[in-house]
Every structure is written in structure tokens, then in C-alpha cells.
Design a protein around this motif. Structure first.
Motif, PDB file in Angstrom:
ATOM      1  N   UNK A 196       4.019  81.016  14.566  1.00  0.00           N
ATOM      2  CA  UNK A 196       3.661  79.967  15.523  1.00  0.00           C
ATOM      3  C   UNK A 196       2.795  78.859  14.954  1.00  0.00           C
ATOM      4  N   UNK A 197       2.217  79.044  13.781  1.00  0.00           N
ATOM      5  CA  UNK A 197       1.396  77.998  13.174  1.00  0.00           C
ATOM      6  C   UNK A 197       2.152  77.151  12.158  1.00  0.00           C
ATOM      7  N   UNK A 198       3.456  77.335  12.084  1.00  0.00           N
ATOM      8  CA  UNK A 198       4.279  76.547  11.176  1.00  0.00           C
ATOM      9  C   UNK A 198       4.535  75.181  11.810  1.00  0.00           C
ATOM     10  N   UNK A 199       3.865  74.167  11.313  1.00  0.00           N
ATOM     11  CA  UNK A 199       3.947  72.831  11.914  1.00  0.00           C
ATOM     12  C   UNK A 199       5.353  72.260  11.778  1.00  0.00           C
ATOM     13  N   UNK A 200       5.950  72.383  10.584  1.00  0.00           N
ATOM     14  CA  UNK A 200       7.290  71.829  10.380  1.00  0.00           C
ATOM     15  C   UNK A 200       8.284  72.419  11.379  1.00  0.00           C
ATOM     16  N   UNK A 201       8.260  73.741  11.523  1.00  0.00           N
ATOM     17  CA  UNK A 201       9.204  74.396  12.420  1.00  0.00           C
ATOM     18  C   UNK A 201       8.924  74.022  13.872  1.00  0.00           C
ATOM     19  N   UNK A 202       7.657  73.920  14.247  1.00  0.00           N
ATOM     20  CA  UNK A 202       7.305  73.553  15.617  1.00  0.00           C
ATOM     21  C   UNK A 202       7.781  72.143  15.931  1.00  0.00           C
ATOM     22  N   UNK A 203       7.573  71.223  14.994  1.00  0.00           N
ATOM     23  CA  UNK A 203       8.050  69.856  15.195  1.00  0.00           C
ATOM     24  C   UNK A 203       9.573  69.815  15.289  1.00  0.00           C
ATOM     25  N   UNK A 217       1.215  79.755   6.860  1.00  0.00           N
ATOM     26  CA  UNK A 217       1.958  80.745   7.630  1.00  0.00           C
ATOM     27  C   UNK A 217       1.146  82.029   7.710  1.00  0.00           C
ATOM     28  N   UNK A 218       1.227  82.713   8.837  1.00  0.00           N
ATOM     29  CA  UNK A 218       0.515  83.997   8.913  1.00  0.00           C
ATOM     30  C   UNK A 218       1.084  84.962   7.892  1.00  0.00           C
ATOM     31  N   UNK A 219       0.217  85.800   7.381  1.00  0.00           N
ATOM     32  CA  UNK A 219       0.682  86.730   6.359  1.00  0.00           C
ATOM     33  C   UNK A 219       1.530  87.834   6.944  1.00  0.00           C
ATOM     34  N   UNK A 220       1.429  88.021   8.285  1.00  0.00           N
ATOM     35  CA  UNK A 220       2.221  89.056   8.916  1.00  0.00           C
ATOM     36  C   UNK A 220       2.684  88.585  10.274  1.00  0.00           C
ATOM     37  N   UNK A 221       3.746  89.194  10.752  1.00  0.00           N
ATOM     38  CA  UNK A 221       4.221  88.916  12.099  1.00  0.00           C
ATOM     39  C   UNK A 221       3.269  89.537  13.096  1.00  0.00           C
ATOM     40  N   UNK A 260       2.524  71.137  18.501  1.00  0.00           N
ATOM     41  CA  UNK A 260       2.510  70.438  17.212  1.00  0.00           C
ATOM     42  C   UNK A 260       1.286  69.542  17.094  1.00  0.00           C
ATOM     43  N   UNK A 261       0.902  68.888  18.199  1.00  0.00           N
ATOM     44  CA  UNK A 261      -0.301  68.055  18.175  1.00  0.00           C
ATOM     45  C   UNK A 261      -1.543  68.925  18.000  1.00  0.00           C
ATOM     46  N   UNK A 262      -1.555  70.096  18.641  1.00  0.00           N
ATOM     47  CA  UNK A 262      -2.700  70.998  18.470  1.00  0.00           C
ATOM     48  C   UNK A 262      -2.832  71.448  17.016  1.00  0.00           C
ATOM     49  N   UNK A 263      -1.686  71.741  16.387  1.00  0.00           N
ATOM     50  CA  UNK A 263      -1.702  72.220  15.013  1.00  0.00           C
ATOM     51  C   UNK A 263      -2.007  71.112  14.019  1.00  0.00           C
ATOM     52  N   UNK A 264      -1.503  69.904  14.294  1.00  0.00           N
ATOM     53  CA  UNK A 264      -1.646  68.796  13.344  1.00  0.00           C
ATOM     54  C   UNK A 264      -2.011  67.521  14.092  1.00  0.00           C
ATOM     55  N   UNK A 280      15.661  78.608  14.713  1.00  0.00           N
ATOM     56  CA  UNK A 280      14.371  77.933  14.791  1.00  0.00           C
ATOM     57  C   UNK A 280      13.473  78.573  15.843  1.00  0.00           C
ATOM     58  N   UNK A 281      14.049  78.959  16.960  1.00  0.00           N
ATOM     59  CA  UNK A 281      13.245  79.636  17.981  1.00  0.00           C
ATOM     60  C   UNK A 281      12.672  80.950  17.460  1.00  0.00           C
ATOM     61  N   UNK A 282      13.463  81.668  16.685  1.00  0.00           N
ATOM     62  CA  UNK A 282      12.973  82.922  16.122  1.00  0.00           C
ATOM     63  C   UNK A 282      11.865  82.649  15.103  1.00  0.00           C
ATOM     64  N   UNK A 283      12.029  81.598  14.328  1.00  0.00           N
ATOM     65  CA  UNK A 283      11.021  81.256  13.323  1.00  0.00           C
ATOM     66  C   UNK A 283       9.697  80.880  13.977  1.00  0.00           C
TER      67      UNK A 283
END
Length: 661
Positions: free
Chosen positions: A151-158, A29-33, A180-184, A143-146
């Protein structure tokens, strides 16, 4: 965790299967928003809960105050000094959730998010709580807010891709599944989501690639995944291959409802009614009140000519609610449409139309979809203004790529007879069926980027006047043919393949630039028959026009007026063919189409019902029967119900030579 879906004609049932997760494909996860902070409110700004309007709970059901949820100020940010406090709250909530204490987990995550509404860990915990409780609207909002803040959270994106898929928002679901495919790229769930979404979006050829990637990555042949791949192949018309996968799936897990259900539908589509009945009966023993199963069994009975038995599938079961209806009697829109079509076959036309009416009302209520009339009109107006003879004379045209099969564009409003025409033409040994190819629509979206234009389509085609884009039509031609080859629709020795994407006639101007010598075969049918048939089916083509009777008529007129414009402004290789003429004289109509394409007559085209392919359209059953005329001038049975649309359609009816009689 690998999540897979089983087919249910427009809806899917989800089954979880365990699989290894590749930790290397997960990014931290990014360290900051993105704004440099976590969107944290200073403790002094937190307002105690009370009667103040700011304290009202959000309507989405998250449990948060609206000002900390869906009404959150996009500029809201706060000092990072509260990080330690929200870390403690989020960790406490995570431990509570893991230990089976959702109440404490909810309290901790709500407190953390009241301080820091965009804190990823707390959003994830509260999302899981709301999702497990079935609070879909709240889960989606969280989930949309998360995903927006991480944006690099694979679980949330999936998860977001899956949630949007379940809600029927395929375009948004695909956007997040692709990410999700791009990330994982080596994670099976990412590819599985793409397989589900693309299959449901009627792009099964691409979906197949992703399902097979799951098999490669997982290294195991899970029976649910095999069944999903079988359904995908069935949607491509590859019946024999699909049957093999269903058989393998059932051998490994013989009592899975979704496998038996999908297999039964495959056998019904292929005309193996006894096998279909055996599979669907077995599925009914497992889940007797599944609404999709009722529709499938009714469809099977109707194809066998057992209309009373088909209708009985929709009758109330034992018991009932306060209105005397059982849960089995509470129909959804798909059931009502199938019931209406069965009543139509039985000659009970008023009852049939009442079913169509109620089905469309329910569909509008459940999906919130309405005809995008303004968008449709604006698009048509811009196409009409751009594609005029003076401008088109300056446009470069693509040349014909020698040695390559060329497309035959079979055009026509949905339910006008395009599937019948394709089934006939694809009986020719040198013509393959491409079915509904989305490439022209895709080009209309990607043209500006391809040509480096600041303008949208169609205005971006003005870039063809630039020296560096003069070969643009050739580039589009090659891209189209490459996509067709990748789909596997072209056989060795083919001269032509068909493209019968509904409403391609909106883009006749673009098609004529890319394939100026390809045949354009436009299937025409009495406009009232077209509107009635579209109303009796669930269709999403045409800016969602099919959700109401009047909007179908409005969009039909818009499209036909645009075709009239193209014909007046352009020299087209255009052949109109009437559905009624095909029914009256199939041999003569086939000869006209083949002569127009420059191919010799072949009797196999006339015997279209012997064509072994199974079209992936609502007409798949009709084109497997001998030619019949019960659908010709079918509107006469519904004349009084169609009165509202007659004034809308009358100008086009007159222009085409169709009368009311």
C-alpha cells in the motif's frame, strides 16, 4: 513522469510530460505482506500445467492460473524459503523488460507469480506488460493486488488511480488518488491525478487547487497542464480566466488537439460561435475522426440553428465495414444522445427516440451500470421512518449565523428547470449562483463519524439528543458555509447564494435541521417531460436511474413520495414553482421566488439570458437564449414511446395536478 488528461466531455485523452520526481516522497516497499509473509507457495505445492481444473488460466487475461490470480485463496501463504528463487526470477524479468524483451520478461514474471502470487516486483512487471498490450482487465486485477500487498508503493497507487479514472470509476479513483497525495504530497503526479478526477467528478473548485499545486511543484508552465487548468476554470464558469490559460497553452504548443478541442467548447459555451468554429476546425485537421469532436461540432451547428449540418457530423465517412459503416459511423452513447436531441429539434421524433434508446442500451452495456433500486428504496424508507413529527420535535435546530450569506435551496429532479430558476435568481445583485454544491450529500456520509455514532445516516442524527452533540446542527451549518466560502461562490454584499444540487430534496429533513429558515424552492415540471428529458441526457444522479426509461420514472416517484412525506411531517419554508409557469410568466414567477426569499424584485432576474455566468449543466445553452416554450409539454410528441411509464407516474401526476392531454 507526469500524466495529464485533456477534457472530452466524459472521457479524457492522456498525454505524458516529463517532470522531476521527488525521491524523498517515495516510501520503500514493505519488507513483508500484511500477513507476515509474501503469500508464497512451497515449491512442492506447485502443480504442473495440465488438464486439471486448477491449472485453468484466469479469465482476466493475466496469463496466470486462476488459482494464482483472481481465484487466489485469501489465506494462501507460504514459506519464505523461496524468496531467493523469486528474487532471481523477478530481477531477470526486470532486466528483460528494460532491454526491450517483453517475452522473456513475461515468462519470468509469470513463473515468479506462480510461486508467489503476491510478490510486488513481479506483479509490477506483469502489470506493465499487460497494460502496454492493452489488456485492461488483466492490468487492473494485477494492479489492485499489488496495491493491496504494497500500500505504500506510490507508483502503483498513482497508476491504479489513473486506471480507475479512465474506466469511469471516479469514486474508487479518488480514493487511491488521495492516498497518492498522502504518500507523496510534493509529487506533481499525485496532485495532477486529483485535479483530473475532481474536475471530472464536478468538483472543479477543489481540482483547481491540485492543478495549481502541480504548477508550483513542477516549476514550469507546461502547455498541456495549462490547458487542463483552463478546462477546470471553464467548468467553474470562469470563462475569461480559462481563455487566458488556453491562449498561453496554444502559444507554447499551437498544434495540440486537446487544447484546441477544449478551447472550442469554451467558446461555444460562451456564445462565441465564430471563434468556436475556428478552434474546432483546426482540431479536426489534427484528429478528424475523434468522436468527442464530432459531438462538439454538432452541438455548435445546432446552437447556430444549422440542424442539417449538425446531423451530417454523424453521417458515415468514405469506405465502410461489412455492414457499410465506416469507423466514423460507429457512434457511442454521447453521439447518439446528441444526434437524438438534434432530430428532436427537427421534429423527427420517432428517430430521436430510437437514438435515445440505443444510447442508453450502449451505456448499460459499456459501463455495466444499472439502477440501484434496492439501495434507493432502502434509503428512502429509512429517511421516511426517521423523519417523523414526534421525533423531529425533540431535535435541536441550528440558529442563523448573522452576517453570513444564506443558501437558497433550489430543488427538483434533474431536467425539471432548476438551472433556469438559478440563472434567474442569480441575476439579482445580492444573490450568487452556487451551482451544484455537494455538501449535503457529503454530510450524509460523514455524520456518523462527526457525531461519534455507531449508527448510519439518518439514524446517527439521534446523537443530537446527547448533551455533547446538542450543537451538532450549528457545527454542520458552519461547515457548510465554510465550504461555500472556500468555493468562492459568495460575493461581498451577498444575502443569499443558491444550491441546486440535484435531488437535494431527498435530504429535506437534514437541510431543515441545519438551515431551518432557508428558502426551499422546489421546481416542478410535468413528470412525463422530466422523464423524457432525463432519458435524452447522460446523467448519473439518482442511483443511476437514468440508464433506462422505467427506472427514471420509478426514481422520480420515489423522490416525490418522500417530499410528500416531509411536507406532511415538518414545518418547512417550502415554495413549489412550476416550470410551465416560469415559461408562461417569468416575471410573475421571479416575483414569487424573490418575495418568498425576502428580496426586492429586480428586472435583471427576468432577463436571465443576459446573465454572464455559464452554468455547468446540460442546460447551459438553453439559459443563454430568450425564453421559449418548445420544451413545455414536449412529451406529447413521444406519447406512444412513453406509454410504459404512464402507469408508474400517474399517481404523482394526479397529486401534482398534471394531466394527459
Amino acid at each position: 513522469m507526469l500524466l495529464v488528461a485533456q477534457p472530452n466531455r466524459g472521457a479524457s485523452t492522456f498525454v505524458e510530460i516529463r517532470g522531476a520526481e521527488d525521491a524523498q516522497d517515495r516510501r520503500a516497499l514493505p519488507s513483508q505482506a500484511p500477513d507476515g509473509g509474501y503469500g508464497l507457495a512451497p515449491l512442492g505445492r506447485i502443480v504442473a500445467h495440465g488438464a486439471n481444473a486448477q491449472d485453468a488460466l484466469c479469465g482476466c487475461g493475466s496469463g496466470l492460473r486462476a488459482c494464482r490470480c483472481c481465484e487466489l485463496d485469501p489465506t494462501f501463504a507460504a514459506s519464505p524459503e523461496v524468496r531467493e528463487r523469486i528474487d532471481i526470477l523477478a530481477n531477470r524479468a526486470a532486466r528483460a523488460l528494460a532491454s526491450g524483451d517483453p517475452v522473456a520478461a513475461e515468462a519470468g514474471s509469470l513463473e515468479a507469480l506462480d510461486i508467489a502470487p503476491r510478490f510486488p516486483d513481479a506483479l509490477w512487471i506483469l502489470y506493465q506488460i499487460r497494460r502496454r498490450a492493452g489488456h485492461e482487465q488483466a492490468a487492473l486485477a494485477l494492479l489492485q493486488r499489488l496495491v493491496a500487498v504494497a500500500p505504500n508503493n506510490v507508483d502503483a497507487t498513482q497508476e491504479l488511480a489513473l486506471l480507475l479514472f479512465q474506466r469511469g470509476d471516479l469514486a474508487s479513483a479518488e480514493h487511491h488518488a488521495r492516498n497518492a497525495v498522502r504518500l507523496a504530497p510534493a509529487h506533481p503526479r499525485s496532485h495532477n491525478l486529483m485535479g483530473m478526477i475532481l474536475t471530472e467528478a464536478q468538483r472543479p473548485h477543489i481540482g483547481e487547487f491540485h492543478y495549481r499545486r502541480v504548477l508550483e511543484i513542477a516549476g514550469a508552465r507546461d502547455p498541456i497542464l495549462l490547458a487542463n487548468l483552463a478546462w477546470n476554470l471553464k467548468c467553474q464558469g470562469r470563462i475569461a480566466e480559462a481563455r487566458e490559460f488556453y491562449n498561453e497553452s496554444a502559444e507554447a504548443a499551437p498544434d495540440v488537439f486537446q487544447t484546441l478541442f477544449g478551447w472550442g467548447q469554451l467558446e461555444e459555451a460562451d456564445g462565441n460561435f465564430a471563434a468556436a468554429k475556428a478552434k474546432l476546425d483546426r482540431a479536426a485537421e489534427i484528429c478528424p475522426d475523434d468522436p468527442g469532436l464530432r459531438v462538439a461540432r454538432a452541438t455548435l451547428h445546432a446552437r447556430e440553428g444549422k440542424f442539417a449540418a449538425a446531423l451530417a457530423e454523424f453521417e458515415p465517412g468514405p469506405g465502410g465495414d461489412e455492414n457499410g459503416r465506416s469507423a466514423r459511423a460507429r457512434s457511442d452513447s454521447n453521439e447518439l444522445l446528441e444526434k437524438g436531441r438534434i432530430l428532436d429539434r427537427m421534429g423527427r421524433y420517432d428517430e430521436a427516440f430510437a437514438c435515445f434508446d440505443e444510447a442508453k442500451r450502449l451505456a448499460r452495456e459499456i459501463t455495466g451500470k444499472r439502477y440501484l433500486d434496492q439501495e434507493a428504496r432502502e434509503t428512502a424508507d429509512r429517511l421516511r421512518q426517521f423523519f417523523v413529527s414526534d421525533r423531529l420535535r425533540l431535535m435541536p435546530l441550528a440558529s442563523v449565523r448573522e452576517g453570513a450569506a444564506q443558501p437558497i435551496f433550489i430543488m427538483g429532479f434533474p431536467r425539471s428547470g432548476t438551472t433556469l430558476a438559478e440563472q434567474a435568481l442569480s441575476g439579482h445583485p445580492r444573490i450568487s449562483a452556487g451551482d451544484e454544491l455537494p455538501f449535503i450529500n457529503e454530510f450524509s456520509d460523514t455524520l456518523p463519524r462527526l457525531f461519534g455514532s455507531p449508527l448510519a445516516y439518518p439514524e446517527a442524527l439521534a446523537e443530537l439528543w446527547m448533551g455533547d452533540n446538542r450543537r451538532g446542527p450549528d457545527a454542520l451549518r458552519d461547515a457548510y458555509l465554510q465550504k461555500a466560502e472556500l468555493r468562492g461562490v459568495i460575493k461581498q454584499g451577498d444575502t443569499y447564494f443558491t444550491d441546486k444540487m440535484p435531488l437535494n430534496e431527498m435530504h429535506i429533513g437534514l437541510i431543515s435541521l441545519i438551515f431551518p429558515r432557508s428558502p426551499l424552492i422546489h421546481i416542478l415540471r410535468h413528470p412525463l417531460d422530466v422523464v423524457l428529458s432525463a432519458y435524452s441526457h447522460h446523467l448519473t444522479h439518482g442511483y443511476f436511474c437514468a440508464f433506462a426509461l422505467e427506472t427514471i420514472a420509478q426514481h422520480y416517484v420515489l423522490v416525490m413520495d418522500l417530499v410528500h412525506h416531509y411536507r406532511a411531517q415538518m414545518a418547512l419554508r417550502y415554495l413549489p414553482i412550476r416550470y410551465e409557469d416560469m415559461v408562461e410568466d417569468m416575471s410573475g414567477s421571479v416575483r414569487r421566488m424573490l418575495d418568498f426569499a425576502g428580496e426586492s424584485f429586480d428586472q435583471r432576474c427576468v432577463n436571465f439570458q443576459d446573465n454572464q455566468r455559464v452554468p455547468h449543466t446540460p442546460s447551459y445553452a438553453q439559459v443563454k437564449q430568450n425564453l421559449y416554450d418548445r420544451s413545455r409539454f414536449r412529451y406529447r410528441h413521444y406519447r406512444r414511446h412513453l406509454e410504459p411509464v404512464i402507469p408508474i407516474l400517474k399517481p404523482v401526476m394526479d397529486r401534482l395536478g398534471y394531466s394527459l392531454n
